[in-house]
Design a protein around this motif. Structure first.
Motif, PDB file in Angstrom:
ATOM      1  N   SER A 149       0.805  -1.226   0.000  1.00 58.30           N
ATOM      2  CA  SER A 149       0.000   0.000   0.000  1.00 58.30           C
ATOM      3  C   SER A 149       0.838   1.276   0.000  1.00 58.30           C
ATOM      4  CB  SER A 149      -0.922  -0.007   1.227  1.00 58.30           C
ATOM      5  OG  SER A 149      -1.989   0.901   1.054  1.00 58.30           O
ATOM      6  N   ASP A 150       0.199   2.347  -0.440  1.00 60.59           N
ATOM      7  CA  ASP A 150       0.710   3.718  -0.286  1.00 60.59           C
ATOM      8  C   ASP A 150       2.174   3.876  -0.705  1.00 60.59           C
ATOM      9  OD1 ASP A 150      -1.454   5.539   1.235  1.00 60.59           O
ATOM     10  OD2 ASP A 150      -1.698   3.445   1.806  1.00 60.59           O
ATOM     11  N   SER A 151       2.406   3.727  -2.006  1.00 56.96           N
ATOM     12  CA  SER A 151       3.771   3.847  -2.530  1.00 56.96           C
ATOM     13  C   SER A 151       4.100   5.267  -2.978  1.00 56.96           C
ATOM     14  CB  SER A 151       3.970   2.877  -3.699  1.00 56.96           C
ATOM     15  OG  SER A 151       3.788   1.561  -3.223  1.00 56.96           O
ATOM     16  N   HIS A 152       3.069   6.056  -3.305  1.00 59.92           N
ATOM     17  CA  HIS A 152       3.247   7.483  -3.607  1.00 59.92           C
ATOM     18  C   HIS A 152       4.348   7.754  -4.634  1.00 59.92           C
ATOM     19  CE1 HIS A 152       0.460   9.194  -0.595  1.00 59.92           C
ATOM     20  NE2 HIS A 152       0.652   8.030   0.000  1.00 59.92           N
ATOM     21  N   ILE A 153       4.329   7.012  -5.727  1.00 56.87           N
ATOM     22  CA  ILE A 153       5.336   7.195  -6.783  1.00 56.87           C
ATOM     23  C   ILE A 153       5.254   8.642  -7.308  1.00 56.87           C
ATOM     24  CG2 ILE A 153       6.043   6.431  -9.097  1.00 56.87           C
ATOM     25  CD1 ILE A 153       6.467   4.432  -6.588  1.00 56.87           C
TER      26      ILE A 153
ATOM     27  N   GLY B 222      -3.888   1.514  -2.540  1.00 60.22           N
ATOM     28  CA  GLY B 222      -4.169   2.901  -2.920  1.00 60.22           C
ATOM     29  C   GLY B 222      -2.994   3.842  -2.716  1.00 60.22           C
ATOM     30  N   ASP B 223      -3.097   5.040  -3.334  1.00 59.50           N
ATOM     31  CA  ASP B 223      -1.992   5.995  -3.387  1.00 59.50           C
ATOM     32  C   ASP B 223      -0.765   5.370  -4.056  1.00 59.50           C
ATOM     33  OD1 ASP B 223      -3.607   7.881  -2.208  1.00 59.50           O
ATOM     34  OD2 ASP B 223      -2.563   7.922  -0.283  1.00 59.50           O
ATOM     35  N   LEU B 224      -1.003   4.787  -5.232  1.00 64.21           N
ATOM     36  CA  LEU B 224       0.121   4.310  -6.040  1.00 64.21           C
ATOM     37  C   LEU B 224       0.913   5.535  -6.526  1.00 64.21           C
ATOM     38  CD1 LEU B 224       1.654   2.066  -7.548  1.00 64.21           C
ATOM     39  CD2 LEU B 224      -0.044   2.233  -9.380  1.00 64.21           C
TER      40      LEU B 224
ATOM     41  N   SER C 217     -10.840  -0.634   1.782  1.00 65.77           N
ATOM     42  CA  SER C 217     -11.097   0.765   1.457  1.00 65.77           C
ATOM     43  C   SER C 217      -9.751   1.475   1.538  1.00 65.77           C
ATOM     44  CB  SER C 217     -12.083   1.375   2.457  1.00 65.77           C
ATOM     45  OG  SER C 217     -11.583   1.247   3.777  1.00 65.77           O
ATOM     46  N   HIS C 218      -9.689   2.703   1.032  1.00 65.86           N
ATOM     47  CA  HIS C 218      -8.433   3.436   1.192  1.00 65.86           C
ATOM     48  C   HIS C 218      -8.437   4.202   2.514  1.00 65.86           C
ATOM     49  CE1 HIS C 218      -4.691   5.315   0.211  1.00 65.86           C
ATOM     50  NE2 HIS C 218      -5.219   6.505   0.396  1.00 65.86           N
ATOM     51  N   SER C 219      -9.470   4.995   2.736  1.00 67.26           N
ATOM     52  CA  SER C 219      -9.599   5.685   4.024  1.00 67.26           C
ATOM     53  C   SER C 219     -10.278   4.732   5.010  1.00 67.26           C
ATOM     54  CB  SER C 219     -10.425   6.958   3.839  1.00 67.26           C
ATOM     55  OG  SER C 219     -11.674   6.653   3.238  1.00 67.26           O
TER      56      SER C 219
ATOM     57  N   GLY D 159      -5.660   1.408   3.938  1.00 66.93           N
ATOM     58  CA  GLY D 159      -4.350   2.064   3.846  1.00 66.93           C
ATOM     59  C   GLY D 159      -4.472   3.506   4.320  1.00 66.93           C
ATOM     60  N   HIS D 160      -3.883   4.423   3.568  1.00 65.72           N
ATOM     61  CA  HIS D 160      -4.038   5.869   3.743  1.00 65.72           C
ATOM     62  C   HIS D 160      -3.374   6.446   4.993  1.00 65.72           C
ATOM     63  CE1 HIS D 160      -5.662   9.864   3.253  1.00 65.72           C
ATOM     64  NE2 HIS D 160      -6.296   9.801   4.407  1.00 65.72           N
ATOM     65  N   VAL D 161      -3.481   5.758   6.124  1.00 62.30           N
ATOM     66  CA  VAL D 161      -3.007   6.349   7.383  1.00 62.30           C
ATOM     67  C   VAL D 161      -1.529   6.071   7.642  1.00 62.30           C
ATOM     68  CG1 VAL D 161      -5.296   6.366   8.423  1.00 62.30           C
ATOM     69  CG2 VAL D 161      -3.817   4.372   8.762  1.00 62.30           C
ATOM     70  N   HIS D 162      -0.924   5.149   6.888  1.00 62.95           N
ATOM     71  CA  HIS D 162       0.523   4.890   6.955  1.00 62.95           C
ATOM     72  C   HIS D 162       0.979   4.601   8.386  1.00 62.95           C
ATOM     73  CE1 HIS D 162       1.559   7.427   3.065  1.00 62.95           C
ATOM     74  NE2 HIS D 162       0.326   6.965   3.017  1.00 62.95           N
ATOM     75  N   GLN D 163       0.223   3.832   9.132  1.00 54.69           N
ATOM     76  CA  GLN D 163       0.581   3.571  10.535  1.00 54.69           C
ATOM     77  C   GLN D 163      -0.273   2.425  11.083  1.00 54.69           C
ATOM     78  OE1 GLN D 163      -2.313   6.773  12.766  1.00 54.69           O
ATOM     79  NE2 GLN D 163      -0.473   7.561  11.807  1.00 54.69           N
TER      80      GLN D 163
HETATM   81 FE   LIG Z   1      -0.996   7.482   1.332  1.00 53.96          FE
END
Ligand SMILES: [Fe+2]
Ligand SMILES: [Fe+2]
Length: 356
Positions: free
Chosen positions: A43-47, A84-86, A210-212, A246-250
């Motif tokens: 999740s959440d790789s933020h390329i 999410g947040d690819l 879900s993402h959020s 994902g989304h919360v990174h924690q």
């Molecule tokens: Fe994210």
């Protein structure tokens, strides 16, 4: 512990030698399921595109390593979920480059839409690269999986407020930007969900991605979904429901009625907890024991991977943190909620470590 499980752990152990990486592996082992299976979760790789063929290297490395790790898993996961947040700013180069790295996976890939993938072209290119719609469901070996687009917002904010799509994307990309707007699943998708679930028996384990979070934690950072209560009501009739986001990174976990909530790590960076960073009220912290990191922007602190057991349909997460203390958050049948195996008792908690 079954022989299968032991074999699985052995596989994880061997990959650990190469380095603990930000990938989640989910093992499903339901009593009523004829066949146990695993799936991986990244999740959440933020390329992030810089220019030309240049991308932010650290975010690339997080994803490349997670993909390599997943390909080494024994036994092999049945599929991979990307949470999410690819992309960072939803551009074609970012989504294409992200998918280029993900396509090195030897498995089928499913995706969840993140706000960073969505608010430039409203998911158009994301649908192309993943090859499926923005919300959907599927059945796999006795489990009903639902994927929601939880990062929609008011039509007025999306369509009427900004002079360009780029501006809209930038406004939604800021975590604590007051010009952002609350996330929601929305009426149309809730109607779809209601219809989708009407075909599922009450004793079928349901896993929702879900993402959020589909619970209300902190609105200021969109650790929040505005119509979470309505979604929870639709999920209430089922014996066993797990929401993974994902989304919360924690690390986050919670129990609301029949629904267990668990967050997964990001491959890019950790977010701080709103309660500690913004002195904001948290509705989650009562149950969640926060990670003990000191510096949320330390490169690999509090990124990591975890695998998830769903024995009897409930979720046990083993967080293997790259540069932090490992954690196990398991469902306690007696108390009926997820609990940290080492640190749930306030007396057992440890002070944050220092890196300096
Ligand atoms: Fe994210
Ligand atoms: Fe996000």
């Amino acid at each position: 512990m079954s022989i299968d499980r032991r074999g699985f752990l052995k596989g994880v152990g061997s990959t650990l030698v190469a380095g603990a990486l930000p990938v989640s592996v989910v093992e499903l082992a339901f009593a009523k399921s004829s066949e146990n299976f695993t799936f991986a979760y990244i999740s959440d790789s933020h390329i992030q595109h810089i220019k030309g063929d240049k991308f932010v290297r650290n975010w690339d490395r997080g994803l490349i390593r997670a993909v390599a790790e997943t390909n080494l898993m024994v036994p092999k996961p049945d599929f991979v979920m990307f949470g999410g947040d690819l992309a960072q700013l939803g551009t074609k180069p970012e989504l294409d480059h992200g998918m280029e790295m993900l396509s090195a996976l030897n498995y089928k890939i499913y995706g969840v839409l993140g706000e960073h993938d969505y608010y430039l072209d409203l998911g158009e290119h994301w649908e192309k690269v993943f090859g499926h719609p923005q919300w959907y469901s599927f059945d796999h070996k006795g489990v009903h999986f639902v994927v929601l687009n939880s990062i929609l917002t008011f039509d007025d904010w999306t369509h009427n407020r900004w002079e360009s799509a780029e501006r809209r994307m930038n406004e939604m990309a800021g975590l604590d930007n007051p010009n952002g707007s609350p996330f929601m699943v929305g009426e149309k998708q809730r109607a779809w969900l209601k219809k989708d679930l009407s075909r599922v028996s009450r004793d079928t384990p349901v896993v929702v991605f879900s993402h959020s979070p589909l619970q209300k934690i902190y609105k200021g950072w969109n650790f929040w979904t505005d119509d979470a209560d309505e979604i929870q009501a639709l999920l209430k009739p089922f014996d066993t429901v797990n929401v993974i986001y994902g989304h919360v990174h924690q690390i986050q976990y919670n129990q609301i009625g029949n629904i267990s909530f668990n967050a997964v790590m990001a491959t890019a960076w950790p977010w701080p907890y709103p309660s500690s960073y913004a002195q904001a009220e948290s509705h989650l912290a009562k149950l969640t024991v926060p990670m003990n990191r000191a510096d949320p922007f330390f490169e690999r602190d509090a990124t990591g991977w975890q695998f998830i057991d769903l024995h009897t349909g409930r979720v046990d997460l083993r967080y293997n943190l790259y540069n932090n203390q490992n954690r196990v958050v398991a469902f306690n049948q007696k108390t009926g909620r997820p609990e940290d195996q080492g640190f749930q008792d306030p007396a057992a908690r440890v002070a944050p470590q220092t890196h300096y």
